[in-house]
Write a protein that holds these residues in place. Structure first.
Motif, PDB file in Angstrom:
ATOM      1  N   PRO A   1      49.391 -86.832 -75.956  1.00 39.94           N
ATOM      2  CA  PRO A   1      49.535 -85.447 -75.493  1.00 39.94           C
ATOM      3  C   PRO A   1      48.643 -84.462 -76.242  1.00 39.94           C
ATOM      4  CG  PRO A   1      51.680 -86.497 -75.654  1.00 39.94           C
ATOM      5  CD  PRO A   1      50.690 -87.457 -76.243  1.00 39.94           C
ATOM      6  N   GLY A   2      48.388 -84.710 -77.517  1.00 43.06           N
ATOM      7  CA  GLY A   2      47.534 -83.814 -78.298  1.00 43.06           C
ATOM      8  C   GLY A   2      46.053 -84.045 -78.103  1.00 43.06           C
ATOM      9  N   LYS A   3      45.696 -85.078 -77.332  1.00 45.53           N
ATOM     10  CA  LYS A   3      44.311 -85.395 -76.993  1.00 45.53           C
ATOM     11  C   LYS A   3      43.438 -85.581 -78.242  1.00 45.53           C
ATOM     12  CE  LYS A   3      44.597 -82.837 -72.610  1.00 45.53           C
ATOM     13  NZ  LYS A   3      45.937 -82.239 -72.769  1.00 45.53           N
ATOM     14  N   GLU A   4      43.992 -86.262 -79.243  1.00 51.15           N
ATOM     15  CA  GLU A   4      43.202 -86.544 -80.444  1.00 51.15           C
ATOM     16  C   GLU A   4      42.180 -87.643 -80.203  1.00 51.15           C
ATOM     17  OE1 GLU A   4      47.180 -84.894 -81.666  1.00 51.15           O
ATOM     18  OE2 GLU A   4      46.531 -86.555 -80.368  1.00 51.15           O
ATOM     19  N   TRP A   5      42.384 -88.450 -79.177  1.00 54.93           N
ATOM     20  CA  TRP A   5      41.473 -89.535 -78.836  1.00 54.93           C
ATOM     21  C   TRP A   5      41.673 -89.884 -77.378  1.00 54.93           C
ATOM     22  CZ3 TRP A   5      44.599 -93.316 -77.036  1.00 54.93           C
ATOM     23  CH2 TRP A   5      45.882 -93.439 -77.580  1.00 54.93           C
ATOM     24  N   VAL A   6      40.789 -90.717 -76.851  1.00 58.69           N
ATOM     25  CA  VAL A   6      40.947 -91.233 -75.499  1.00 58.69           C
ATOM     26  C   VAL A   6      40.419 -92.658 -75.465  1.00 58.69           C
ATOM     27  CG1 VAL A   6      38.711 -90.350 -74.697  1.00 58.69           C
ATOM     28  CG2 VAL A   6      40.519 -90.828 -73.034  1.00 58.69           C
ATOM     29  N   ILE A   7      41.115 -93.520 -74.741  1.00 54.49           N
ATOM     30  CA  ILE A   7      40.671 -94.889 -74.501  1.00 54.49           C
ATOM     31  C   ILE A   7      40.368 -95.034 -73.013  1.00 54.49           C
ATOM     32  CG2 ILE A   7      41.324 -97.320 -74.492  1.00 54.49           C
ATOM     33  CD1 ILE A   7      43.139 -96.759 -76.876  1.00 54.49           C
ATOM     34  N   PHE A   8      39.217 -95.594 -72.699  1.00 63.94           N
ATOM     35  CA  PHE A   8      38.867 -95.927 -71.321  1.00 63.94           C
ATOM     36  C   PHE A   8      38.934 -97.443 -71.135  1.00 63.94           C
ATOM     37  CE2 PHE A   8      36.748 -91.866 -71.991  1.00 63.94           C
ATOM     38  CZ  PHE A   8      37.062 -91.182 -70.823  1.00 63.94           C
ATOM     39  N   TYR A   9      39.640 -97.854 -70.089  1.00 61.43           N
ATOM     40  CA  TYR A   9      39.708 -99.264 -69.706  1.00 61.43           C
ATOM     41  C   TYR A   9      38.752 -99.444 -68.530  1.00 61.43           C
ATOM     42  CZ  TYR A   9      43.899 -98.991 -72.571  1.00 61.43           C
ATOM     43  OH  TYR A   9      44.774 -98.787 -73.610  1.00 61.43           O
ATOM     44  N   MET A  10      37.678-100.173 -68.756  1.00 62.69           N
ATOM     45  CA  MET A  10      36.588-100.239 -67.787  1.00 62.69           C
ATOM     46  C   MET A  10      36.818-101.324 -66.742  1.00 62.69           C
ATOM     47  SD  MET A  10      33.340 -99.661 -70.338  1.00 62.69           S
ATOM     48  CE  MET A  10      32.176 -99.785 -68.974  1.00 62.69           C
ATOM     49  N   ARG A  11      36.138-101.186 -65.622  1.00 63.01           N
ATOM     50  CA  ARG A  11      36.213-102.174 -64.544  1.00 63.01           C
ATOM     51  C   ARG A  11      35.302-103.357 -64.889  1.00 63.01           C
ATOM     52  NH1 ARG A  11      38.637 -99.518 -60.112  1.00 63.01           N
ATOM     53  NH2 ARG A  11      38.409 -97.248 -60.184  1.00 63.01           N
ATOM     54  N   PRO A  12      35.854-104.548 -65.016  1.00 62.84           N
ATOM     55  CA  PRO A  12      35.016-105.712 -65.352  1.00 62.84           C
ATOM     56  C   PRO A  12      33.973-106.016 -64.283  1.00 62.84           C
ATOM     57  CG  PRO A  12      37.350-106.192 -65.714  1.00 62.84           C
ATOM     58  CD  PRO A  12      37.284-104.882 -64.976  1.00 62.84           C
ATOM     59  N   GLU A  13      34.232-105.579 -63.044  1.00 63.77           N
ATOM     60  CA  GLU A  13      33.296-105.901 -61.961  1.00 63.77           C
ATOM     61  C   GLU A  13      32.070-104.991 -61.924  1.00 63.77           C
ATOM     62  OE1 GLU A  13      36.505-103.279 -59.906  1.00 63.77           O
ATOM     63  OE2 GLU A  13      36.312-104.606 -61.659  1.00 63.77           O
ATOM     64  N   ALA A  14      32.049-103.912 -62.703  1.00 64.80           N
ATOM     65  CA  ALA A  14      30.923-102.978 -62.681  1.00 64.80           C
ATOM     66  C   ALA A  14      29.641-103.674 -63.129  1.00 64.80           C
ATOM     67  CB  ALA A  14      31.215-101.776 -63.557  1.00 64.80           C
ATOM     68  N   ARG A  15      28.557-103.425 -62.395  1.00 62.61           N
ATOM     69  CA  ARG A  15      27.290-104.095 -62.663  1.00 62.61           C
ATOM     70  C   ARG A  15      26.127-103.110 -62.583  1.00 62.61           C
ATOM     71  NH1 ARG A  15      30.254-107.483 -64.010  1.00 62.61           N
ATOM     72  NH2 ARG A  15      30.266-109.738 -63.610  1.00 62.61           N
ATOM     73  N   PHE A  16      25.134-103.341 -63.438  1.00 66.08           N
ATOM     74  CA  PHE A  16      23.848-102.675 -63.269  1.00 66.08           C
ATOM     75  C   PHE A  16      23.134-103.292 -62.068  1.00 66.08           C
ATOM     76  CE2 PHE A  16      24.423-101.942 -67.916  1.00 66.08           C
ATOM     77  CZ  PHE A  16      24.352-100.545 -67.903  1.00 66.08           C
ATOM     78  N   SER A  17      22.077-102.619 -61.618  1.00 65.59           N
ATOM     79  CA  SER A  17      21.323-103.135 -60.471  1.00 65.59           C
ATOM     80  C   SER A  17      20.664-104.472 -60.770  1.00 65.59           C
ATOM     81  CB  SER A  17      20.263-102.113 -60.043  1.00 65.59           C
ATOM     82  OG  SER A  17      19.385-101.821 -61.113  1.00 65.59           O
ATOM     83  N   THR A  18      20.529-104.817 -62.041  1.00 62.84           N
ATOM     84  CA  THR A  18      19.983-106.126 -62.429  1.00 62.84           C
ATOM     85  C   THR A  18      21.006-107.245 -62.304  1.00 62.84           C
ATOM     86  OG1 THR A  18      20.622-105.663 -64.708  1.00 62.84           O
ATOM     87  CG2 THR A  18      18.356-105.108 -64.054  1.00 62.84           C
ATOM     88  N   GLY A  19      22.275-106.875 -62.092  1.00 56.33           N
ATOM     89  CA  GLY A  19      23.349-107.861 -62.062  1.00 56.33           C
ATOM     90  C   GLY A  19      24.071-108.000 -63.381  1.00 56.33           C
ATOM     91  N   ASP A  20      23.538-107.399 -64.450  1.00 57.06           N
ATOM     92  CA  ASP A  20      24.206-107.453 -65.750  1.00 57.06           C
ATOM     93  C   ASP A  20      25.460-106.588 -65.731  1.00 57.06           C
ATOM     94  OD1 ASP A  20      22.224-109.075 -66.897  1.00 57.06           O
ATOM     95  OD2 ASP A  20      20.980-107.328 -67.359  1.00 57.06           O
ATOM     96  N   PRO A  21      26.520-107.006 -66.412  1.00 57.97           N
ATOM     97  CA  PRO A  21      27.743-106.202 -66.439  1.00 57.97           C
ATOM     98  C   PRO A  21      27.542-104.903 -67.215  1.00 57.97           C
ATOM     99  CG  PRO A  21      27.931-108.066 -67.935  1.00 57.97           C
ATOM    100  CD  PRO A  21      26.673-108.284 -67.149  1.00 57.97           C
ATOM    101  N   VAL A  22      28.259-103.865 -66.795  1.00 59.20           N
ATOM    102  CA  VAL A  22      28.308-102.607 -67.545  1.00 59.20           C
ATOM    103  C   VAL A  22      29.474-102.709 -68.505  1.00 59.20           C
ATOM    104  CG1 VAL A  22      28.457-100.104 -67.417  1.00 59.20           C
ATOM    105  CG2 VAL A  22      27.451-101.388 -65.520  1.00 59.20           C
ATOM    106  N   THR A  23      29.192-102.655 -69.777  1.00 63.57           N
ATOM    107  CA  THR A  23      30.233-102.892 -70.774  1.00 63.57           C
ATOM    108  C   THR A  23      30.448-101.663 -71.655  1.00 63.57           C
ATOM    109  OG1 THR A  23      28.767-103.685 -72.528  1.00 63.57           O
ATOM    110  CG2 THR A  23      29.479-105.302 -70.854  1.00 63.57           C
ATOM    111  N   ALA A  24      31.486-101.751 -72.461  1.00 68.43           N
ATOM    112  CA  ALA A  24      31.767-100.688 -73.424  1.00 68.43           C
ATOM    113  C   ALA A  24      30.623-100.540 -74.420  1.00 68.43           C
ATOM    114  CB  ALA A  24      33.074-101.002 -74.155  1.00 68.43           C
ATOM    115  N   HIS A  25      29.900-101.612 -74.686  1.00 69.72           N
ATOM    116  CA  HIS A  25      28.752-101.546 -75.596  1.00 69.72           C
ATOM    117  C   HIS A  25      27.667-100.632 -74.995  1.00 69.72           C
ATOM    118  CE1 HIS A  25      30.492-104.868 -77.903  1.00 69.72           C
ATOM    119  NE2 HIS A  25      30.719-105.467 -76.731  1.00 69.72           N
TER     120      HIS A  25
END
Length: 611
Positions: free
Chosen positions: A106-130
């Motif tokens: 509630p105090g918004k001290e941080w945020v975590i995003f849970y990413m979609r594993p299916e997301a891909r760059f146009s090269t086919g490589d996955p889009v990751t948290a890195h």
């Protein structure tokens, strides 16, 4: 409805989207945005024009001139549209795109995003948290200085929890405004591509990182054409976020040296869509045969967003313009009424406010919550701000370019400021230096704007000012504007309907010396205090009061001569495109949620209307 379900045992909120006050229009199971046609067909091409030149496809640096739509290949955790807001029927609501959900206390001290594993760059490589962490840090290390300095203070740490989970930590003691949407809006660039190519974000280049968005580059012909094609393997086609959107197979942008050649090319069918901004052309030039026989559609569509605060901007870094009396005298040389009637066919309204025609527009003398807030700021607030009505533009006679009443008032102000008239009719200060002002103008711009500026400069000359109009080509204009090498320039700020850290970049003192978003170089302790209070507002009512006060203060500081606005979109296009019956208030969306009618397009080609 609530943004998400509170998890009491962990005291966090997990949601499919985000808004500061916790309410979202679209629930977790929304099928699509209300304004789109979910059954819109995919296919066809939409083609546009733009003026000037480009030598780079990297718009994130001060170097070079970025190509049109060169951000279109990149997505973010919280999504947006193609050159438009998404969703475009609500304000300050953000929905997951590369992420499935986000979580925050509630105090918004941080945020975590849970990413979609299916997301891909146009090269086919996955889009990751890195990739997200890399992109965030790249903007801090090599991005625009005003952005990097502001964000670094607010977001001290990013943590990659696993390949598809990323956590951002926010600094203690700072407003929680704009933080979650800030990190959620970072473009996702390929860490692999940057490391293998050795490319930098602060260099001008035509090569680009692969993106994960629906569109990718098909063709680049420097200074002539850019073509984007829809990625047939786009990973996110079936997401509710994208239903009824990203409908064109190709988006083509044609470059032209001037407005006249661009318009003639449209008439010839070299490109197919115009979002018209030239009042003279709108009033007089759309009488060619293709309009008369229905091949080209000309229509006005409603625009529900506050108008862009554009106008003649003063460079407050120039000594001669530090005196507000000089600025007000110069402003009195602008005759909106004559300009509108004689050069713009009476099609515009005069803008007064940075939040024109919204509830945030300051009107009359401050009262109620706004007055209480301003009084709480103490001596920072000049007495006249509390007792006088919000500054409105002067009025002029439409009968003649030089309004004599305004000219007399301007001359008195210049006299008071120490710029006396000599025997030769020119104004000089006590040291004998002439009052000289240069106006920087892009030679590739519209002839109507040039006529407006030339008329304004004529009135400045009549006041005894040495007024110099410097018309330069598009590339020189970009460089000189970035370096603030001008006294006066026709430019714009961004309108606002809510608070956020973007207000600091646009209007704040700390970045005023170099911010590309603050062409006047405004640095006002009063404005700073109001922005800070707005960022710390705890209720929407408090936010409204502070932002109304901000509009009042910005108008009081008087760093821009407000000009005109239009509350409609003027569009002309070959009759092969369709759009929803109701256009959402915050985007025209012709690249986003319009679509192509193949049957109509074939009829146009059969008739010889298109090349």
């Amino acid at each position: 409805m609530l943004a998400g379900t509170a998890r009491a045992q962990e005291e966090t909120i997990k949601s499919h989207g985000y808004s500061f006050y916790g309410d979202l229009t679209y629930g977790p199971d929304y099928p699509h945005f209300d304004y789109v046609n979910p059954d819109a067909p995919k296919g066809g091409e939409i083609s546009l024009s733009t003026l000037g030149t480009f030598d780079s496809m990297n718009p994130y640096t001060r170097k070079g001139r970025g190509g049109a739509l060169s951000t279109v290949m990149f997505e973010s955790l919280l999504g947006e549209g193609v050159n438009a807001a998404a969703p475009a029927d609500v304000y300050a609501e953000y929905y997951c795109l590369l992420c499935e959900s986000l979580e925050y206390p509630p105090g918004k001290e941080w945020v975590i995003f849970y990413m979609r594993p299916e997301a891909r760059f146009s090269t086919g490589d996955p889009v990751t948290a890195h990739d997200i962490a890399f992109s965030h840090n790249l903007l801090l290390d090599q991005g625009l200085q005003s952005y990097a300095q502001a964000v670094r203070r607010l977001i001290p740490k990013v943590e990659v929890i696993d390949d598809h989970t990323i956590k951002f930590y926010f600094a203690e003691g700072v407003s929680r405004r704009s933080l979650i949407e800030q990190v959620g809006g970072v473009p996702a660039w390929s860490k692999k591509w940057y490391e293998e190519s050795g490319a930098r974000l602060d260099e001008s280049r035509l090569e680009t990182s692969p993106g994960s968005a629906p569109y990718m580059i098909e063709e680049i012909d420097v200074n002539r054409r850019i073509v984007y094609k829809r990625n047939p393997d786009y990973w996110g086609n079936d997401l509710p976020f994208n239903k009824g959107r990203n409908n064109f197979d190709r988006i083509r942008i044609e470059y032209f040296g001037d407005e006249n050649s661009a318009f003639e090319a449209f008439k010839a069918g070299e490109y197919t869509f115009r979002n018209e901004g030239n009042s003279k052309q709108w009033a007089t030039a759309y009488d060619f045969p293709k309009v008369e026989n229905g091949y080209v559609v000309k229509k006005e569509l409603p625009d529900g967003a506050p108008p862009t605060p554009n106008g003649i901007v003063f460079n407050l870094g120039r000594d001669v313009l530090k005196d507000k009396r000089v600025r007000k005298a110069v402003a009195l040389a602008f005759n909106f009424e004559w300009t509108n009637e004689s050069l713009q066919y009476g099609l515009f309204k005069q803008r007064a406010s940075f939040t024109q025609d919204t509830e945030l527009m300051a009107v009359g003398v401050p009262e109620g919550a706004e007055l209480e807030f301003l009084q709480s700021l103490g001596d920072l607030v000049p007495p006249e701000v509390l007792t006088e009505e919000a500054l409105m533009p002067h009025t002029s006679s439409a009968d003649r370019l030089l309004d004599r009443r305004n000219a007399r008032q301007a001359m008195r102000l210049l006299d008071e400021a120490g710029w006396a008239v000599g025997d030769d009719g020119m104004r000089r200060n006590a040291a004998g230096e002439p009052l000289k002002l240069t106006f920087l103008l892009n030679s590739a711009g519209s002839a109507t704007l040039a006529a407006v500026v030339e008329s304004f400069m004529s009135n400045l000359t009549a006041l005894g000012i040495e007024a110099v109009l410097e018309k330069v080509d598009a590339s020189q204009y970009t460089l000189r504007e970035r370096d603030r090498d001008y006294d006066l320039v026709f430019d714009q700020y961004a309108s606002f309907l809510g608070t956020g850290t973007g207000l600091i970049q646009r209007f704040g003192s700390e970045d005023a010396a170099y911010s590309l978003f603050n062409p006047a170089g405004l640095a006002s302790p009063l404005v700073d205090a109001i922005i800070d209070a707005s960022l710390n507002a705890e209720t929407s009512e408090q936010e409204t009061a502070t932002l109304r006060a901000l509009d009042r203060a910005l108008r009081y500081e008087f760093f821009m001569i407000p000009v005109w606005y239009n509350d409609s979109h003027w569009v002309a296009y070959y009759d092969q495109y369709e759009h929803p019956d109701t256009i959402p208030p915050f985007a025209l969306g012709y690249l986003d949620f319009w679509w192509y009618n193949d049957e109509k397009a074939q009829a146009l080609r059969a008739a010889g209307a298109l090349r």
